[in-house]
Design an enzyme around this catalytic site. Structure first.
Site, short mmCIF file in Angstrom:
data_model
loop_
_atom_site.label_atom_id
_atom_site.label_comp_id
_atom_site.label_asym_id
_atom_site.label_seq_id
_atom_site.Cartn_x
_atom_site.Cartn_y
_atom_site.Cartn_z
N SER A 180 0.80 -1.22 0.00
CA SER A 180 0.00 0.00 0.00
C SER A 180 0.83 1.27 0.00
CB SER A 180 -0.94 0.01 1.21
OG SER A 180 -1.90 -1.03 1.11
N PRO A 306 8.70 -6.21 -3.61
CA PRO A 306 9.61 -5.21 -4.16
C PRO A 306 10.54 -4.54 -3.16
CG PRO A 306 7.43 -4.26 -3.93
CD PRO A 306 7.30 -5.71 -3.58
N PHE A 307 10.34 -4.78 -1.86
CA PHE A 307 11.17 -4.11 -0.86
C PHE A 307 11.86 -5.14 0.02
CE2 PHE A 307 7.68 -0.87 -1.41
CZ PHE A 307 8.45 0.01 -2.15
N GLY A 309 11.64 -4.91 3.31
CA GLY A 309 10.59 -5.15 4.28
C GLY A 309 9.58 -4.02 4.24
N MET A 310 8.39 -4.29 4.76
CA MET A 310 7.36 -3.27 4.90
C MET A 310 6.79 -3.40 6.30
SD MET A 310 5.76 -0.71 3.66
CE MET A 310 4.60 0.20 4.68
N GLU A 311 6.76 -2.27 7.00
CA GLU A 311 6.50 -2.23 8.42
C GLU A 311 5.03 -2.30 8.80
OE1 GLU A 311 6.95 2.12 7.01
OE2 GLU A 311 7.85 0.18 6.57
N ASN A 312 4.25 -3.11 8.11
CA ASN A 312 2.83 -3.21 8.43
C ASN A 312 2.66 -3.59 9.91
OD1 ASN A 312 2.09 -2.79 5.63
ND2 ASN A 312 2.82 -4.86 5.29
N HIS A 335 15.16 -2.94 11.55
CA HIS A 335 14.63 -1.72 10.94
C HIS A 335 13.11 -1.71 10.95
CE1 HIS A 335 14.73 1.69 8.06
NE2 HIS A 335 13.61 1.15 7.62
N GLU A 336 12.51 -2.81 10.50
CA GLU A 336 11.05 -2.85 10.44
C GLU A 336 10.44 -2.84 11.83
OE1 GLU A 336 10.07 -2.16 7.62
OE2 GLU A 336 11.83 -2.75 6.48
N HIS A 339 10.25 0.63 13.14
CA HIS A 339 9.12 1.39 12.61
C HIS A 339 7.89 1.33 13.52
CE1 HIS A 339 9.90 3.27 8.79
NE2 HIS A 339 10.45 2.19 8.27
N GLU A 358 11.73 7.47 8.03
CA GLU A 358 12.86 6.59 7.72
C GLU A 358 14.17 6.99 8.39
OE1 GLU A 358 12.48 3.81 6.63
OE2 GLU A 358 10.55 3.86 5.60
N ASP A 413 6.85 7.96 -4.43
CA ASP A 413 7.95 6.99 -4.46
C ASP A 413 9.27 7.64 -4.86
OD1 ASP A 413 6.36 4.95 -3.67
OD2 ASP A 413 6.41 3.82 -5.55
N TYR A 421 16.47 8.04 4.27
CA TYR A 421 17.01 7.06 5.20
C TYR A 421 18.32 7.52 5.83
CZ TYR A 421 13.74 3.55 3.29
OH TYR A 421 12.61 2.86 2.91
N ARG A 589 13.19 -7.48 -5.66
CA ARG A 589 13.50 -6.40 -4.72
C ARG A 589 14.14 -5.22 -5.46
NH1 ARG A 589 17.15 -7.29 0.75
NH2 ARG A 589 16.97 -5.17 1.60
N ARG A 590 13.48 -4.10 -5.44
CA ARG A 590 13.90 -2.95 -6.24
C ARG A 590 15.31 -2.47 -5.89
NH1 ARG A 590 10.16 2.39 -6.40
NH2 ARG A 590 10.83 2.46 -4.23
#
Length: 634
Positions: A180, A306-307, A309-312, A335-336, A339, A358, A413, A421, A589-590
Site C-alpha cells: 500500500s 519489491p522491498f 521489508g514493509m513495516e505493516n 529496521h522494520e 518502525h 525513515e 515513491d 534514510y 527487490r527494487r
C-alpha cells in the site's frame, strides 16, 4: 520501510500539533487501562495546535469530513485476479458538509449507501489525475456517520501482486500480497489515503479453502476449514499500513510476542534466521519505551516482493532475500521493528516529510543492532549507509537531496531513497553527538510517548526539537533540512572492522593471491565493503581470480551476489551472465534490480541483454519495481 529507501522551512508562526483519529478504546487489547489515559494526556497537550503541512497526494478533505474507522467485507478471487465486496466507512463530519471525498485508483464502484439503513447515495468518480487516481465524491448529509462503498478492484491494481503457483516456493497454490505504501492503498480499498489520516479497522476476508489470510492486524496462527478470516486493528493507522496476504502459509513461534509466517517449505529456515526477534523487541523497548502493538510477527513473502521489508503493524512483510542462512542480514528486521515507534506510532504527516519515518527508523535500527551486536557492528552498517548516501547525492537532482521535499505533481515513491534514510539518520546522529547520546535517547523516548498514534511534519518536529533541546539550535538545522547535499558537519563514522578489509584489498591489488586472504570471519558487511572498492569495470582476469577463490557468482547471499553481479556485464564477465539472469528473474527487490539494470545499460551489449532478461523477468515484478525499470529501459 527499508527500501533504499525528504523536505522546506518556514518555522515562524508554526504551531505544533498532531492529528489523531483514534478513540479511547484503541489500546485496550493489551489489558493496560493506563494506556488510554496516557494517550488522552498526550493529545490534550496538542489539541489546540495545528500542523500546517498540506498533503498534496490525497483528494480527502479531512478538515471537513474524515474517516475514523473502516470495516471491510471482501472476497479474494484468484481466477479473475480481483478483490470484491464492500467497505464500511465511519465518519467524523466535522464541518457538517454534504460531500465526502475518498481516494480511489481504477476501482469499479458498484453502489454507495449511507447510514445503517443503507439508503442509496449519489456519487461521482472524477477524472483520473496522474499518480493520484480518481476522487470518489459521495453525497452525504450533515448527520451522516456511515458510508458503505460496494466495489471491486482492477486486475492490474498497482497494490496487488497476484502470483501463480509456479511463482511460490511450494508450487501448488497461488499467492497474493499487497503493497500500500506510499499511495497504493486506494487501488484496493476506497479510503482517505493520506499518512496524516488515521483510522481503526476490521475485516472479514473470504479466500479459497486451503489458504490462509493475514493482515496488519490481529492474526490467526493456523488455517480454518471455511476460508473465512476475521481481523481487527484497534489502534488507529494510516491507509498505507493496510496490508493483506493470502497463500499457503504456516506459523512458527519465536517468542512470547514474536513469530514468523512463511510457506511450509520455508518455515524452518525462517524460524532459524529470525531466532533473535524476541531479543530485538526487548532491546527496542529498553531504548524507547513500551511496544504498543501487542504482537510483532513477520511474514516472509515470495521473492517478487519489491522491498526488503514493509513495516505493516503487527506483521512485517519481508523479502526472502534476507535469508542468508547465518542471520547476517537481520538488521532489516531490526529496521522494520523500529518502525513500530517511528512511522507506525508517530507518522510523517505528508510524503514530503518521509525522512521523519525513515531517518528516525535507521537511527533506531542501529541502536538496536548496537545493543545486540556491539558498537563496531553498528558502525559497519553506518559506514555502508554513508557510502550509499554519497552515491545517491551524486545521482539525484539537487532539489531531491533535501530532507524536506516538494513532491507535488510527482509520485511520492520518488522520495523513497537514501536521502530520507541515511541523510535523515546522520542528521539525527549529529544532534545526538552534540547534545549527548543519553540525553537524545531520552528526548526520543519522550517524543514517541507524547505523540503516539498521531502525525508529525518537519516544521512541527523542528519546533519541538528547539523547545526540548535548545542546545541543538547551534547546529545548522536549516542547512540539513532545507538545503541540498550533505553538510560539512556530517558525523564521522569509525568503522574499525573495515580497516582490515582495506588492508586485504590493498594486498590483493598489489598481487597477493586472493585465496590466501584471511576471509573466514568476514561478515556480509565486510564482504560488501570489499566488493564496493572494486571499480564499475574490473580487469577481467582480476574478476576471474576473485571468483575462483570465493565462488562469488554462486553466492547464496543476495547482498553479496547483487554487489558482485553489478560488475559482471560492464567488465564483460560472460561466465556470470547465467547467474545474473537467474537472479533478475527470481528476485523482485527494487534495491537490487535498479543498480543491476543500471550497470547493464552502460554498454550496448549489456543494454541488449538487459532488455532480453527483462522481457522474461517483468511478469514476476510488483508494479513498484516494474514502473521503475520500465522508465530505465525505455
Amino acid at each position: 520501510m527499508k527500501n533504499k529507501l525528504l523536505h522546506l522551512l518556514s518555522i515562524a508562526g508554526l504551531l505544533l500539533v498532531l492529528v489523531s483519529c483514534g478513540d479511547s478504546n484503541d489500546n485496550k487489547e493489551n489489558g493496560d487501562s493506563t494506556k488510554t489515559q496516557d494517550t488522552s494526556r498526550a493529545t490534550s497537550t496538542t489539541k489546540n495546535m495545528e500542523l500546517k503541512s498540506v498533503d498534496v497526494h490525497t483528494f480527502a478533505k479531512a478538515k471537513e469530513a474524515v474517516m475514523t474507522d473502516l470495516a471491510l467485507d471482501i472476497k479474494v478471487d484468484f481466477d479473475n485476479k480481483i478483490i470484491a465486496g464492500k467497505a464500511i466507512i465511519t465518519l467524523d463530519n466535522k464541518a457538517k458538509t454534504d460531500e465526502l471525498y475518498l481516494d480511489t485508483k481504477e476501482l469499479g464502484i458498484n453502489k454507495v449507501t449511507i447510514g445503517d439503513d443503507e439508503k442509496e447515495a449519489k456519487f461521482t468518480l472524477e477524472s483520473t489525475i496522474e499518480h493520484l487516481g480518481n476522487a470518489l465524491v459521495i453525497d452525504i448529509s450533515p448527520d451522516t456517520k456511515k458510508v458503505t462503498v460496494y466495489y471491486q478492484t482492477n486486475p492490474q491494481a498497482e497494490a496487488l501482486q497476484w502470483l501463480s503457483p509456479q511463482q511460490t516456493a511450494g508450487k501448488k497454490h497461488p499467492f497474493l500480497f499487497t503493497q500500500s505504501q506510499a499511495i497504493l492503498a486506494r487501488s484496493w480499498v476506497p479510503c482517505q489515503d493520506s499518512p496524516g489520516i488515521r483510522f481503526t479497522y476490521s475485516a472479514k476476508i473470504t479466500v479459497p479453502k486451503g489458504l490462509m489470510a493475514l493482515m496488519s492486524a490481529e492474526n490467526p496462527v493456523e488455517k480454518n476449514a471455511e476460508g473465512v478470516y476475521n481481523f481487527k486493528m484497534p489502534q488507529p493507522i494510516p491507509a498505507y499500513l493496510l496490508a493483506l496476504s493470502v497463500g499457503d502459509l504456516a506459523f512458527g513461534k519465536i517468542g512470547e510476542r514474536t513469530g514468523v509466517y512463511a510457506e511450509p517449505a520455508m518455515l524452518d529456515k525462517c524460524t532459524y534466521e529470525f531466532a533473535n526477534m524476541e531479543k530485538m523487541l526487548e532491546a527496542a523497548e529498553g531504548i524507547y519505551g513500551k511496544y504498543e502493538w501487542g504482537r510483532y510477527d513477520v511474514i516472509v513473502l515470495p521473492p517478487s516482493f519489491p522491498f526488503g521489508g514493509m513495516e505493516n503493524p503487527r506483521l512485517t512483510f519481508a523479502t526472502p532475500t534476507i535469508l542468508a542462512g547465518d542471520r547476517s542480514l537481520t538488521s532489516l528486521i531490526a529496521h522494520e521493528l523500529a518502525h513500530s515507534w517511528s512511522g507506525n506510532l508517530v507518522t510523517n504527516k505528508t510524503w514530503n516529510d518521509f525522512w521523519l519515518n525513515e531517518g528516525f527508523t535507521v537511527f533506531f535500527e542501529r541502536k538496536i543492532m548496537e545493543a545486540l551486536r556491539g558498537e563496531s557492528y553498528a558502525e559497519m552498517l553506518a559506514k555502508l549507509g554513508l557510502q550509499d548516501l554519497q552515491e545517491t547525492v551524486k545521482e539525484l537532482e539537487k532539489e531531491d537531496t533535501k530532507l524536506k521535499l516538494a513532491l507535488k505533481g510527482r509520485n511520492p515513491d520518488d522520495g523513497m531513497n537514501d536521502i530520507a534514510y541515511e541523510k535523515g539518520y546522520f542528521f539525527l546522529r549529529l544532534i545526538a553527538e552534540t547534545v549527548g547520546k543519553e540525553k537524545f535517547d531520552e528526548f526520543l523516548k519522550n517524543y514517541f510517548a507524547q505523540y503516539k498514534f498521531q502525525s508529525m511534519d518537519t516544521e512541527g518536529f523542528l519546533v519541538h526539537l528547539k523547545q526540548a533541546l535548545p542546545e541543538a539550535t547551534k547546529l545548522n538545522l536549516d542547512e540539513w533540512v532545507y538545503q541540498p547535499g550533505l553538510p560539512a558537519n556530517c558525523p564521522k563514522v569509525k568503522a574499525t572492522r573495515f580497516e582490515n578489509i582495506d588492508k586485504a584489498y590493498a594486498a590483493w591489488e598489489g598481487g597477493k593471491n586472493p585465496a590466501k586472504l584471511d576471509t573466514k570471519e568476514w561478515s556480509t558487511h565486510e564482504w560488501l565493503h570489499f566488493l564496493r572498492k572494486l571499480p564499475t569495470k574490473v580487469e577481467l582476469a582480476k574478476l576471474k581470480e576473485l571468483d575462483a577463490a570465493f565462488k562469488l557468482t554462486q553466492s547464496g547471499n543476495s547482498e553479496i551476489a547483487a554487489e558482485w553481479l553489478s560488475r559482471a556485464v560492464p567488465s564483460g564477465y560472460n561466465e556470470a551472465y547465467p547467474a545474473l539472469e537467474k537472479f533478475l528473474i527470481n528476485v523482485g527487490r527494487r534495491k537490487f534490480l535498479v543498480p543491476l539494470y543500471k550497470s547493464m545499460i552502460t554498454t550496448e551489449e549489456g543494454k541488449a541483454l538487459a532488455k532480453q532478461i527483462y522481457a522474461k523477468a517483468r511478469p514476476n515484478y510488483h508494479s513498484v519495481s516494474y514502473n521503475t525499470i520500465d522508465k530505465l529501459l525505455k
